[in-house]
Design a protein around this motif. Sequence first.
Motif, PDB file in Angstrom:
ATOM      1  N   ARG A 101       2.078   9.463  -6.192  1.00  0.00           N
ATOM      2  CA  ARG A 101       2.674  10.797  -6.013  1.00  0.00           C
ATOM      3  C   ARG A 101       3.952  10.948  -6.842  1.00  0.00           C
ATOM      4  O   ARG A 101       4.654  11.941  -6.719  1.00  0.00           O
ATOM      5  CB  ARG A 101       2.976  11.037  -4.525  1.00  0.00           C
ATOM      6  N   ARG A 102       4.242   9.889  -7.627  1.00  0.00           N
ATOM      7  CA  ARG A 102       5.424   9.850  -8.485  1.00  0.00           C
ATOM      8  C   ARG A 102       6.724   9.934  -7.680  1.00  0.00           C
ATOM      9  O   ARG A 102       7.727  10.505  -8.138  1.00  0.00           O
ATOM     10  CB  ARG A 102       5.346  10.943  -9.570  1.00  0.00           C
ATOM     11  N   GLU A 103       6.701   9.334  -6.509  1.00  0.00           N
ATOM     12  CA  GLU A 103       7.888   9.277  -5.646  1.00  0.00           C
ATOM     13  C   GLU A 103       8.561   7.927  -5.828  1.00  0.00           C
ATOM     14  O   GLU A 103       8.616   7.086  -4.925  1.00  0.00           O
ATOM     15  CB  GLU A 103       7.481   9.499  -4.190  1.00  0.00           C
ATOM     16  N   LEU A 104       9.089   7.718  -7.020  1.00  0.00           N
ATOM     17  CA  LEU A 104       9.671   6.420  -7.355  1.00  0.00           C
ATOM     18  C   LEU A 104      10.871   6.088  -6.470  1.00  0.00           C
ATOM     19  O   LEU A 104      11.027   4.948  -6.028  1.00  0.00           O
ATOM     20  CB  LEU A 104      10.085   6.395  -8.832  1.00  0.00           C
ATOM     21  N   GLY A 105      11.726   7.057  -6.222  1.00  0.00           N
ATOM     22  CA  GLY A 105      12.919   6.796  -5.420  1.00  0.00           C
ATOM     23  C   GLY A 105      12.584   6.268  -4.039  1.00  0.00           C
ATOM     24  O   GLY A 105      13.147   5.268  -3.588  1.00  0.00           O
ATOM     25  N   ALA A 106      11.644   6.931  -3.363  1.00  0.00           N
ATOM     26  CA  ALA A 106      11.247   6.490  -2.022  1.00  0.00           C
ATOM     27  C   ALA A 106      10.636   5.094  -2.058  1.00  0.00           C
ATOM     28  O   ALA A 106      10.872   4.269  -1.169  1.00  0.00           O
ATOM     29  CB  ALA A 106      10.260   7.488  -1.415  1.00  0.00           C
ATOM     30  N   ALA A 107       9.839   4.828  -3.101  1.00  0.00           N
ATOM     31  CA  ALA A 107       9.217   3.508  -3.237  1.00  0.00           C
ATOM     32  C   ALA A 107      10.263   2.419  -3.408  1.00  0.00           C
ATOM     33  O   ALA A 107      10.180   1.350  -2.787  1.00  0.00           O
ATOM     34  CB  ALA A 107       8.249   3.504  -4.415  1.00  0.00           C
ATOM     35  N   LEU A 108      11.265   2.683  -4.228  1.00  0.00           N
ATOM     36  CA  LEU A 108      12.307   1.676  -4.472  1.00  0.00           C
ATOM     37  C   LEU A 108      13.136   1.425  -3.221  1.00  0.00           C
ATOM     38  O   LEU A 108      13.547   0.285  -2.962  1.00  0.00           O
ATOM     39  CB  LEU A 108      13.197   2.120  -5.626  1.00  0.00           C
ATOM     40  N   TRP A 109      13.400   2.466  -2.442  1.00  0.00           N
ATOM     41  CA  TRP A 109      14.165   2.250  -1.208  1.00  0.00           C
ATOM     42  C   TRP A 109      13.364   1.433  -0.204  1.00  0.00           C
ATOM     43  O   TRP A 109      13.930   0.625   0.535  1.00  0.00           O
ATOM     44  CB  TRP A 109      14.588   3.591  -0.609  1.00  0.00           C
ATOM     45  N   LEU A 142       4.048  -1.788 -13.789  1.00  0.00           N
ATOM     46  CA  LEU A 142       3.265  -0.613 -13.404  1.00  0.00           C
ATOM     47  C   LEU A 142       4.050   0.674 -13.636  1.00  0.00           C
ATOM     48  O   LEU A 142       3.523   1.658 -14.157  1.00  0.00           O
ATOM     49  CB  LEU A 142       2.845  -0.715 -11.928  1.00  0.00           C
ATOM     50  N   CYS A 143       5.327   0.658 -13.272  1.00  0.00           N
ATOM     51  CA  CYS A 143       6.176   1.828 -13.488  1.00  0.00           C
ATOM     52  C   CYS A 143       6.275   2.162 -14.973  1.00  0.00           C
ATOM     53  O   CYS A 143       6.322   3.349 -15.360  1.00  0.00           O
ATOM     54  CB  CYS A 143       7.564   1.603 -12.897  1.00  0.00           C
ATOM     55  N   THR A 144       6.281   1.146 -15.813  1.00  0.00           N
ATOM     56  CA  THR A 144       6.321   1.370 -17.263  1.00  0.00           C
ATOM     57  C   THR A 144       5.048   2.034 -17.741  1.00  0.00           C
ATOM     58  O   THR A 144       5.079   2.977 -18.534  1.00  0.00           O
ATOM     59  CB  THR A 144       6.552   0.031 -18.002  1.00  0.00           C
ATOM     60  N   VAL A 145       3.918   1.533 -17.237  1.00  0.00           N
ATOM     61  CA  VAL A 145       2.620   2.134 -17.607  1.00  0.00           C
ATOM     62  C   VAL A 145       2.570   3.583 -17.160  1.00  0.00           C
ATOM     63  O   VAL A 145       2.039   4.467 -17.871  1.00  0.00           O
ATOM     64  CB  VAL A 145       1.460   1.335 -16.989  1.00  0.00           C
ATOM     65  N   LEU A 146       3.123   3.882 -15.983  1.00  0.00           N
ATOM     66  CA  LEU A 146       3.087   5.233 -15.430  1.00  0.00           C
ATOM     67  C   LEU A 146       4.207   6.114 -15.995  1.00  0.00           C
ATOM     68  O   LEU A 146       4.295   7.300 -15.630  1.00  0.00           O
ATOM     69  CB  LEU A 146       3.204   5.183 -13.910  1.00  0.00           C
ATOM     70  N   THR A 147       5.063   5.523 -16.845  1.00  0.00           N
ATOM     71  CA  THR A 147       6.234   6.209 -17.411  1.00  0.00           C
ATOM     72  C   THR A 147       7.095   6.831 -16.334  1.00  0.00           C
ATOM     73  O   THR A 147       7.540   7.986 -16.411  1.00  0.00           O
ATOM     74  CB  THR A 147       5.823   7.289 -18.443  1.00  0.00           C
ATOM     75  N   LEU A 148       7.359   6.038 -15.294  1.00  0.00           N
ATOM     76  CA  LEU A 148       8.235   6.479 -14.202  1.00  0.00           C
ATOM     77  C   LEU A 148       9.657   5.995 -14.456  1.00  0.00           C
ATOM     78  O   LEU A 148       9.875   4.957 -15.050  1.00  0.00           O
ATOM     79  CB  LEU A 148       7.733   5.940 -12.864  1.00  0.00           C
ATOM     80  N   SER A 181       0.835  -1.213   0.000  1.00  0.00           N
ATOM     81  CA  SER A 181       0.000   0.000   0.000  1.00  0.00           C
ATOM     82  C   SER A 181       0.862   1.252   0.000  1.00  0.00           C
ATOM     83  O   SER A 181       0.593   2.220  -0.738  1.00  0.00           O
ATOM     84  CB  SER A 181      -0.917   0.005   1.223  1.00  0.00           C
ATOM     85  N   ALA A 182       1.916   1.246   0.835  1.00  0.00           N
ATOM     86  CA  ALA A 182       2.784   2.419   0.922  1.00  0.00           C
ATOM     87  C   ALA A 182       3.499   2.670  -0.407  1.00  0.00           C
ATOM     88  O   ALA A 182       3.603   3.817  -0.866  1.00  0.00           O
ATOM     89  CB  ALA A 182       3.801   2.237   2.044  1.00  0.00           C
ATOM     90  N   VAL A 183       3.994   1.609  -1.024  1.00  0.00           N
ATOM     91  CA  VAL A 183       4.715   1.751  -2.296  1.00  0.00           C
ATOM     92  C   VAL A 183       3.799   2.287  -3.390  1.00  0.00           C
ATOM     93  O   VAL A 183       4.163   3.213  -4.132  1.00  0.00           O
ATOM     94  CB  VAL A 183       5.332   0.398  -2.715  1.00  0.00           C
TER      95      VAL A 183
END
Length: 233
Positions: A75-83, A227-233, A67-69
């Motif tokens: 919010r397009r906070e990819l870096g925080a999600a990956l960490w 999902l990241c690909t779909v969101l173009t992150l 849920s958090a990720v």
Amino acid sequence: MNRTLRPSDIAKQLGISTSSLRNYEARGIVPPAGRAPNGYRVYTYEHAAYFECIVAMSPGFGMEITSAVLSMLQRRELGAALWMINDAQAATHEDKLVLEKAVELLEQIVSDKGGNANWMTIGEMSAAASIPASTLRYWEDKGLISSTRNETNNYRLYDKFQAVKVWLLKSTQKTVYSGDTVRLKQSIGKLPSGDLQALQSLIELARNALLQRNREQLRGLHSLYRLCTVLTL
């Protein structure tokens, strides 16, 4: 890519109910759905990718991290999600090291290096395993481990057999709650003291469960990448 999808089609594809889709949306794990003229929900491929990610990630990472990720990705906070994902995988590796410690202690018992005599006080066990003494007392109250008492000061003493059980229990603390985890803990509690063969079998069960968690996390990462690909992150 903007084609709309029916909730029933997504639910059927993922093997979940449409009420689960609504629940995930209500919790903010996926973006709000659009509405058709008749008021029915309509989802896009982006929504479908979110739902697929929830189903794929939750077995290996749990709903809290999942849920958090996904909220971070909205919010397009990819870096925080990956960490956050990295920390979860690091915890899995730590559990592997914990199991290796259990194996090491079991091998010491089998080879009779130091025997299986009273070995550590509760304070020493707490420090060695990095587990609060209160947790050890709780496990003992629940019958998962046992101790003897020092005749002089009445302190709890744990032998190496019990120490192996402590490390086994520690390896379950970060796992996603499941029936398998509950059964493993129950088996640890029922294990007759001194039954090395049964103890070895439980270690193998724990190893297999850890391997399964690794596989589930890999599957979750695959869907996260999509999902990241779909969101173009």
